[in-house]
Structure formats: structure tokens, C-alpha cells
Enzyme design. Structure first.
Site, PDB file in Angstrom:
ATOM      1  N   ASP A  51      22.895  39.791 -71.861  1.00  0.00           N
ATOM      2  CA  ASP A  51      22.730  40.679 -73.008  1.00  0.00           C
ATOM      3  C   ASP A  51      21.527  40.208 -73.839  1.00  0.00           C
ATOM      4  O   ASP A  51      21.533  39.089 -74.349  1.00  0.00           O
ATOM      5  CB  ASP A  51      24.026  40.585 -73.824  1.00  0.00           C
ATOM      6  CG  ASP A  51      23.984  41.384 -75.097  1.00  0.00           C
ATOM      7  OD1 ASP A  51      22.928  41.943 -75.416  1.00  0.00           O
ATOM      8  OD2 ASP A  51      25.022  41.423 -75.769  1.00  0.00           O
TER       9      ASP A  51
ATOM     10  N   CYS B 103      20.026  48.914 -74.043  1.00  0.00           N
ATOM     11  CA  CYS B 103      19.045  47.968 -73.487  1.00  0.00           C
ATOM     12  C   CYS B 103      19.050  47.971 -71.959  1.00  0.00           C
ATOM     13  O   CYS B 103      18.187  48.575 -71.324  1.00  0.00           O
ATOM     14  CB  CYS B 103      19.302  46.547 -73.996  1.00  0.00           C
ATOM     15  SG  CYS B 103      19.228  46.375 -75.791  1.00  0.00           S
ATOM     16  N   ARG B 104      20.033  47.283 -71.352  1.00  0.00           N
ATOM     17  CA  ARG B 104      19.982  47.022 -69.919  1.00  0.00           C
ATOM     18  C   ARG B 104      20.149  48.266 -69.051  1.00  0.00           C
ATOM     19  O   ARG B 104      19.337  48.517 -68.148  1.00  0.00           O
ATOM     20  CB  ARG B 104      21.036  45.967 -69.544  1.00  0.00           C
ATOM     21  CG  ARG B 104      20.742  44.600 -70.116  1.00  0.00           C
ATOM     22  CD  ARG B 104      21.944  43.672 -70.060  1.00  0.00           C
ATOM     23  NE  ARG B 104      22.968  44.067 -71.017  1.00  0.00           N
ATOM     24  CZ  ARG B 104      24.123  43.455 -71.183  1.00  0.00           C
ATOM     25  NH1 ARG B 104      24.424  42.413 -70.422  1.00  0.00           N
ATOM     26  NH2 ARG B 104      24.984  43.869 -72.090  1.00  0.00           N
ATOM     27  N   SER B 105      21.202  49.039 -69.290  1.00  0.00           N
ATOM     28  CA  SER B 105      21.442  50.176 -68.386  1.00  0.00           C
ATOM     29  C   SER B 105      20.432  51.316 -68.552  1.00  0.00           C
ATOM     30  O   SER B 105      20.055  51.923 -67.540  1.00  0.00           O
ATOM     31  CB  SER B 105      22.891  50.674 -68.468  1.00  0.00           C
ATOM     32  OG  SER B 105      23.215  51.191 -69.735  1.00  0.00           O
TER      33      SER B 105
ATOM     34  N   CYS C  38      26.166  49.217 -69.128  1.00  0.00           N
ATOM     35  CA  CYS C  38      26.095  47.952 -69.861  1.00  0.00           C
ATOM     36  C   CYS C  38      26.997  48.067 -71.085  1.00  0.00           C
ATOM     37  O   CYS C  38      27.908  48.905 -71.101  1.00  0.00           O
ATOM     38  CB  CYS C  38      24.654  47.578 -70.199  1.00  0.00           C
ATOM     39  SG  CYS C  38      23.803  48.725 -71.307  1.00  0.00           S
TER      40      CYS C  38
ATOM     41  N   ASN D  87      24.614  50.452 -74.071  1.00  0.00           N
ATOM     42  CA  ASN D  87      23.825  51.542 -73.477  1.00  0.00           C
ATOM     43  C   ASN D  87      22.523  51.783 -74.255  1.00  0.00           C
ATOM     44  O   ASN D  87      22.047  52.915 -74.347  1.00  0.00           O
ATOM     45  CB  ASN D  87      24.652  52.842 -73.359  1.00  0.00           C
ATOM     46  CG  ASN D  87      23.994  53.930 -72.507  1.00  0.00           C
ATOM     47  OD1 ASN D  87      24.101  55.110 -72.809  1.00  0.00           O
ATOM     48  ND2 ASN D  87      23.307  53.553 -71.450  1.00  0.00           N
TER      49      ASN D  87
HETATM   50  P1  4NP Z   1      23.060  46.476 -73.842  1.00  0.00           P
HETATM   51  O1  4NP Z   1      22.806  45.464 -75.058  1.00  0.00           O
HETATM   52  O2  4NP Z   1      24.502  46.327 -73.454  1.00  0.00           O
HETATM   53  O3  4NP Z   1      22.126  45.985 -72.785  1.00  0.00           O
HETATM   54  O4  4NP Z   1      22.719  47.858 -74.353  1.00  0.00           O
HETATM   55  C1  4NP Z   1      23.631  45.439 -76.192  1.00  0.00           C
HETATM   56  C2  4NP Z   1      23.321  46.231 -77.256  1.00  0.00           C
HETATM   57  C3  4NP Z   1      24.113  46.202 -78.390  1.00  0.00           C
HETATM   58  C4  4NP Z   1      25.216  45.380 -78.428  1.00  0.00           C
HETATM   59  C5  4NP Z   1      25.533  44.583 -77.347  1.00  0.00           C
HETATM   60  C6  4NP Z   1      24.736  44.624 -76.222  1.00  0.00           C
HETATM   61  N1  4NP Z   1      26.006  45.324 -79.605  1.00  0.00           N
HETATM   62  O5  4NP Z   1      26.940  44.513 -79.650  1.00  0.00           O
HETATM   63  O6  4NP Z   1      25.753  46.079 -80.542  1.00  0.00           O
END
Ligand code: 4NP
Length: 156
Positions: A126, A13-15, A8, A11
Site C-alpha cells: 500500500d 492507487c494500485r488497482s 485493492c 481503489n
Molecule cells: P490503494 O491505496 O488500495 O492502492 O488504493 C490505498 C488508498 C487509501 C487507503 C488505503 C490504501 N486508505 O486507507 O484510505
């Protein structure tokens, strides 16, 4: 051994959730031939544990997330035989990075029974800027796709 990497953006939340869910389901079923990890396309959260909101959502479903964020690297394209992205942006980045190597690249919701085979799997959105409801939705989406992924892995 089948090695699956979830990717994701941050790294956190989703993955990491997808990794924890796959590991949980595989262990429950006594499957010993699937290994998994996760990584992000961006470096912003490197080394950090997963987002507290994602961890508590998962824990509410009995799933523990234990992962420290890392960035996807070139060597991942040799180590893993399947890399699963969450949205179209991840898929574009992974296509660029693969540099001709034969690793399989797939999008998470292609494994969801609602979208399987139609070639238009939606993104897992996201959840970072939204409320807790977004985290629950992410959980439901990924949870709904994990069994399809496992079936494909043990069949192939
Ligand atoms: P993830 O979520 O890709 O599912 O881990 C996000 C976490 C942080 C950010 C974007 C997406 N960020 O822009 O900091």
C-alpha cells in the site's frame, strides 16, 4: 472475451494503475478480447478520482489513469472471470465474497516472472502513507507483472 477486475483497498492507487496498464498494453498490441476494470475493498474513497501521486507516476511512464473509485460488489463475481488482488488481505476478502462461484482469484505478483509459479508471490504494498518512491515501486512491480498476465489470458 476475458474480463479482468483488479482489486485493492481504496481503489485510488494500485488497482486503477493495474487497470490502466493492462488497457494500455492491450491496446498497443491490438488485442480486442480483454476487458478490464478495478474496484476497492473499502468504501472510503468511493467516487473519487485516483490519487494524484499515482496518476503523475503513471503519466511519467506515458500511462493515463482515468478511473473513479468504486467498491467491489457481489455482481463483480458474475461479471468478471478473473479477479486480481494486490495483497493477502484482498485475497482473503475476495475468497469470502466469492461464495462458491467459479471466478478465478489470483494475486498480482503471481504474474511477475520473478515470482511466477513459486506460490509465494509478495504483496504489492500500500503506497498511501509513504513517499513518492513507494508509488514508483508500485509502478515497477505491476508493470513487471502485466505482460505475464496478458500471456496467460491470450493462451487460455
Ligand atoms: P490503494 O491505496 O488500495 O492502492 O488504493 C490505498 C488508498 C487509501 C487507503 C488505503 C490504501 N486508505 O486507507 O484510505
Amino acid at each position: 472475451m476475458r474480463r479482468v477486475l483488479f482489486v485493492c483497498t481504496g481503489n485510488i492507487c494500485r488497482s486503477p494503475l493495474a487497470e490502466a496498464l493492462l488497457r494500455d498494453r492491450v491496446e498497443r498490441r491490438g488485442i480486442t478480447t480483454i476487458e478490464t476494470d478495478s474496484a476497492g475493498t473499502h468504501a472510503d474513497h468511493m467516487g473519487e478520482p485516483s490519487d494524484q501521486r499515482m496518476r503523475s507516476t503513471a503519466l511519467g511512464h506515458g500511462v493515463t489513469i482515468e478511473h473513479n473509485a468504486r467498491r467491489v460488489t457481489s455482481s463483480d463475481f458474475a461479471r468478471f472471470d478473473l479477479i486480481v488482488g494486490m495483497d493477502d488481505g484482498h485475497m482473503r476478502r475476495l475468497e469470502q465474497m466469492r461464495d462458491g462461484r467459479p471466478v478465478e482469484l489470483r494475486k498480482m505478483l503471481e504474474y511477475h516472472p520473478t515470482y511466477a509459479g513459486d506460490g509465494h508471490a509478495p504483496d504489492v504494498p500500500d503506497p498511501w502513507y509513504g513517499g513518492m518512491r513507494g508509488f514508483e515501486e508500485v509502478y515497477e512491480m505491476i508493470d513487471g507483472a502485466i505482460d505475464g498476465l496478458i500471456e496467460e489470458l491470450i493462451e487460455s
